[in-house]
Scaffold this active site. Structure first.
Site, PDB file in Angstrom:
ATOM      1  N   CYS A  82       3.838   2.754  -4.182  1.00  0.00           N
ATOM      2  CA  CYS A  82       3.824   4.181  -4.462  1.00  0.00           C
ATOM      3  C   CYS A  82       2.618   4.827  -3.783  1.00  0.00           C
ATOM      4  CB  CYS A  82       3.800   4.380  -5.980  1.00  0.00           C
ATOM      5  SG  CYS A  82       2.687   5.635  -6.582  1.00  0.00           S
ATOM      6  N   GLU A  83       2.899   5.892  -3.021  1.00  0.00           N
ATOM      7  CA  GLU A  83       1.816   6.497  -2.231  1.00  0.00           C
ATOM      8  C   GLU A  83       0.838   7.300  -3.083  1.00  0.00           C
ATOM      9  OE1 GLU A  83       3.883   8.816   0.662  1.00  0.00           O
ATOM     10  OE2 GLU A  83       3.968  10.603  -0.593  1.00  0.00           O
ATOM     11  N   HIS A  84       1.199   7.583  -4.309  1.00  0.00           N
ATOM     12  CA  HIS A  84       0.294   8.352  -5.168  1.00  0.00           C
ATOM     13  C   HIS A  84      -0.783   7.485  -5.800  1.00  0.00           C
ATOM     14  CE1 HIS A  84       3.971  11.150  -5.611  1.00  0.00           C
ATOM     15  NE2 HIS A  84       3.185  11.553  -4.638  1.00  0.00           N
ATOM     16  N   HIS A  85      -0.464   6.229  -6.065  1.00  0.00           N
ATOM     17  CA  HIS A  85      -1.406   5.364  -6.784  1.00  0.00           C
ATOM     18  C   HIS A  85      -1.703   4.043  -6.082  1.00  0.00           C
ATOM     19  CE1 HIS A  85       0.632   7.896  -9.877  1.00  0.00           C
ATOM     20  NE2 HIS A  85      -0.621   8.078 -10.258  1.00  0.00           N
ATOM     21  N   GLN A 123       9.872   7.046  -4.196  1.00  0.00           N
ATOM     22  CA  GLN A 123      11.236   6.505  -4.251  1.00  0.00           C
ATOM     23  C   GLN A 123      12.270   7.467  -3.676  1.00  0.00           C
ATOM     24  OE1 GLN A 123      12.316   4.714  -8.022  1.00  0.00           O
ATOM     25  NE2 GLN A 123      14.476   5.100  -7.639  1.00  0.00           N
ATOM     26  N   HIS A 151       8.335   1.593 -11.959  1.00  0.00           N
ATOM     27  CA  HIS A 151       7.084   2.020 -11.332  1.00  0.00           C
ATOM     28  C   HIS A 151       5.889   1.493 -12.111  1.00  0.00           C
ATOM     29  CE1 HIS A 151       8.647   4.843  -8.235  1.00  0.00           C
ATOM     30  NE2 HIS A 151       9.729   4.559  -8.935  1.00  0.00           N
ATOM     31  N   CYS A 153       2.836   1.975 -11.612  1.00  0.00           N
ATOM     32  CA  CYS A 153       1.768   2.954 -11.819  1.00  0.00           C
ATOM     33  C   CYS A 153       1.928   3.609 -13.195  1.00  0.00           C
ATOM     34  CB  CYS A 153       1.730   3.987 -10.705  1.00  0.00           C
ATOM     35  SG  CYS A 153       3.264   4.863 -10.430  1.00  0.00           S
TER      36      CYS A 153
END
Ligand SMILES: [Zn+2]
Length: 201
Positions: A82-85, A123, A151, A153
């Protein structure tokens, strides 16, 4: 070049360990920067250096496809970050398509999903990229991609965010033909074939 990149990444991981309050020199962490750098470059981010068209093995023989039916490929493993976390999400992709004289060797679906998954992702975009790529290259009459994933995260940080996410992308005939779309969706959401097979054993 790659060695240089690996070394820089190792340094960054060591720095990261320091900044979060760790001692990168203690026994258990000594090998960690090298291991993490290699893992990221060789596996988790390998998709940036892979061309998904390399996995296109399309059969065009006129008698190879179906006359009027749906091909469903289920339980394609999805492992992405996941690119956010920068934490993993993982699950399965399920793909349905109505061939138009062109079919793809079914092992190739996993390779194509893998190429897009081994990059930083959300996703939703992963689902869209797989759908766009297959729709453009395989040129089916219709295509549906469904991804179910967990996920981590959300898992490790509490319950503010949903842990399970289902995303779908629909192309071509599936957009217009409602009964066909429903049929495909039913096929895509059937229980895991692997699980059924195991239960019978
Ligand atoms: Zn996340």
């Amino acid at each position: 070049m790659t060695d240089e990149r690996t070394r820089k990444l190792e340094e960054l991981v060591r720095e990261f360990l320091l900044l979060i309050g760790e001692d990168p020199n203690r026994e258990g962490l000594k090998e960690t920067p090298a291991r993490v750098a290699r893992m990221w470059l060789e596996e988790l981010s390998a998709g940036y250096r892979e061309d998904p068209t390399a996995h296109l093995k399309i059969f065009t023989a006129s008698d190879a496809g179906l006359k009027n039916g749906i091909v469903v490929v289920r339980d394609i493993p999805v492992r992405s970050i996941c690119e956010h976390h920068l934490l993993p999400f993982f699950g399965y992709a399920h793909i349905a398509y109505v061939p138009d004289g062109r079919i793809l060797g079914f092992s190739k679906f996993a390779r194509i999903v893998g190429t897009f998954a081994k990059r930083l992702q959300v996703q939703e975009r992963l689902t869209r990229q797989v759908a766009d790529f297959l729709y453009d290259e395989l040129k089916p009459k219709g295509l549906m991609v469904l991804i179910d994933a967990v996920h981590t995260c959300a898992l490790v940080r509490g319950i503010e965010e949903p842990m399970y996410l289902t995303t779908t992308e629909v192309r071509g005939i599936f957009k217009k033909d409602e009964p066909l779309r429903r049929e495909a969706l039913t096929l895509l959401q059937q229980g895991s074939t692997v699980g059924l097979w195991r239960n019978q054993g």
